[in-house]
Every structure is written in structure tokens, then in C-alpha cells.
Design a protein around this motif. Structure first.
Motif, PDB file in Angstrom:
ATOM      1  N   GLY A  71      -0.657 -19.672   6.029  1.00  0.00           N
ATOM      2  CA  GLY A  71      -2.066 -19.975   5.846  1.00  0.00           C
ATOM      3  C   GLY A  71      -2.813 -18.944   5.016  1.00  0.00           C
ATOM      4  N   LYS A  72      -2.141 -18.309   4.084  1.00  0.00           N
ATOM      5  CA  LYS A  72      -2.782 -17.317   3.217  1.00  0.00           C
ATOM      6  C   LYS A  72      -3.239 -17.992   1.929  1.00  0.00           C
ATOM      7  N   GLY A  73      -4.308 -17.462   1.351  1.00  0.00           N
ATOM      8  CA  GLY A  73      -4.894 -18.031   0.153  1.00  0.00           C
ATOM      9  C   GLY A  73      -4.297 -17.473  -1.130  1.00  0.00           C
ATOM     10  N   GLU A  74      -4.686 -18.112  -2.222  1.00  0.00           N
ATOM     11  CA  GLU A  74      -4.126 -17.784  -3.533  1.00  0.00           C
ATOM     12  C   GLU A  74      -4.436 -16.350  -3.958  1.00  0.00           C
ATOM     13  N   GLN A  75      -5.642 -15.879  -3.731  1.00  0.00           N
ATOM     14  CA  GLN A  75      -6.007 -14.529  -4.165  1.00  0.00           C
ATOM     15  C   GLN A  75      -5.184 -13.470  -3.439  1.00  0.00           C
ATOM     16  N   LEU A  76      -4.986 -13.646  -2.155  1.00  0.00           N
ATOM     17  CA  LEU A  76      -4.183 -12.692  -1.391  1.00  0.00           C
ATOM     18  C   LEU A  76      -2.737 -12.684  -1.891  1.00  0.00           C
ATOM     19  N   ILE A  77      -2.207 -13.847  -2.179  1.00  0.00           N
ATOM     20  CA  ILE A  77      -0.827 -13.954  -2.668  1.00  0.00           C
ATOM     21  C   ILE A  77      -0.697 -13.291  -4.038  1.00  0.00           C
ATOM     22  N   ARG A  78      -1.651 -13.567  -4.916  1.00  0.00           N
ATOM     23  CA  ARG A  78      -1.620 -12.943  -6.249  1.00  0.00           C
ATOM     24  C   ARG A  78      -1.679 -11.414  -6.144  1.00  0.00           C
ATOM     25  N   ASN A  79      -2.545 -10.909  -5.280  1.00  0.00           N
ATOM     26  CA  ASN A  79      -2.659  -9.454  -5.107  1.00  0.00           C
ATOM     27  C   ASN A  79      -1.360  -8.848  -4.583  1.00  0.00           C
ATOM     28  N   GLU A  80      -0.760  -9.502  -3.622  1.00  0.00           N
ATOM     29  CA  GLU A  80       0.492  -8.987  -3.063  1.00  0.00           C
ATOM     30  C   GLU A  80       1.592  -8.947  -4.124  1.00  0.00           C
ATOM     31  N   LEU A  81       1.697  -9.991  -4.905  1.00  0.00           N
ATOM     32  CA  LEU A  81       2.723 -10.018  -5.954  1.00  0.00           C
ATOM     33  C   LEU A  81       2.440  -8.981  -7.038  1.00  0.00           C
TER      34      LEU A  81
END
Length: 149
Positions: A71-81
């Protein structure tokens, strides 16, 4: 550097990749923490990448699938990557390949956390917004949820 170090690095990379996908950055960090020379580690990682045994794209796809399931959003995923030094074009490719409806995901996350009742006042609405922002959803996705409520 000895030939033994090279073999140990190869063994370590093989061991790490047998458990799960790793980014080049993550492998390099783990190997240098073990005390191996950075340049030799980079050479070995490049060999694994060239043979397509290690792939930053597969790693990014794995992270996207995993985080969406949580349930994580796109911005969090982009930052992690980005923190794992994944190239921006690979991040974009990994996210677009999954064909995710971010608005629906935000709605599902909000419904799971807060139920179907609308916020009773402005403070509770702000609390919900902060939760969704923390989860990595954009302001636009959160505003779209308000129009549905």
C-alpha cells in the motif's frame, strides 16, 4: 588483491543474488563492508550485470511490486529506488510496466485505514491527508479521494 579475494567476491555475489534481487549499489555496499577492495567489487558486479545475472531493472520491478502490495505510493517508491542508485529511466520503466492505478490504490489504503466514514472535522481530514502523504501518495491523488467522499 589476491585471486582468493576475487573468488570470495564472486561467491558472495552469487550467495546474495540467490536469496533475492539486489541493486548494484546494494551489492557494492555489502561487499565493501566485508572489507573487499571497491574497484575489484565493481569489476565483479559488472561481470554479473553483463551476464544478466544481476539486473537493476529486475530489482526495481521487485521493489515496485513489493511496495504496491504493502500500500505504498508512487513517490515513496521512486525515492526508495533513487536511494539505491537506480537510474531514473529504469525507475520509470519499472513503474510503468506494472500498470498501477495509483488513485485506486490510494483509495484502498484510505478505506483500509479509516473505513468508509467521512472525516468528522478538518483536523481528522488533515490527519488522513498526512497519513497518505507519508505513504507516498501525491497531493493530487489525495484531493481526488476527497471528491469521492
Amino acid at each position: 588483491m589476491t585471486d582468493n579475494d576475487s573468488k570470495n567476491i564472486k561467491y558472495s555475489i552469487t550467495k546474495y543474488l540467490s536469496m533475492r534481487e539486489h541493486s548494484c549499489h546494494e551489492l557494492l555496499k555489502k561487499l565493501t563492508a566485508k572489507g573487499y577492495e571497491k574497484s575489484l567489487c565493481e569489476q565483479r558486479i559488472a561481470q554479473f550485470s553483463k551476464a544478466d545475472i544481476q539486473s537493476d531493472l529486475r530489482y526495481a520491478e521487485m521493489i515496485v511490486r513489493s511496495r504496491v502490495a504493502k500500500g505504498k505510493g508512487e513517490q515513496l517508491i521512486r525515492n526508495e529506488l533513487s536511494q539505491h542508485a537506480i537510474a531514473p529511466e529504469l525507475i520509470e520503466l519499472a513503474i510503468t510496466e506494472q500498470d498501477i492505478d495509483w488513485d485506486a490504490l490510494a483509495s484502498d489504503v484510505a478505506h483500509k485505514k479509516f473505513g468508509s466514514k467521512p472525516a468528522k472535522d478538518w483536523q481528522e481530514q488533515q490527519k488522513r491527508n498526512r497519513f497518505l502523504l507519508y505513504r507516498g501518495f501525491s497531493h493530487e491523488q489525495i484531493r481526488a479521494l476527497k471528491s469521492v467522499r
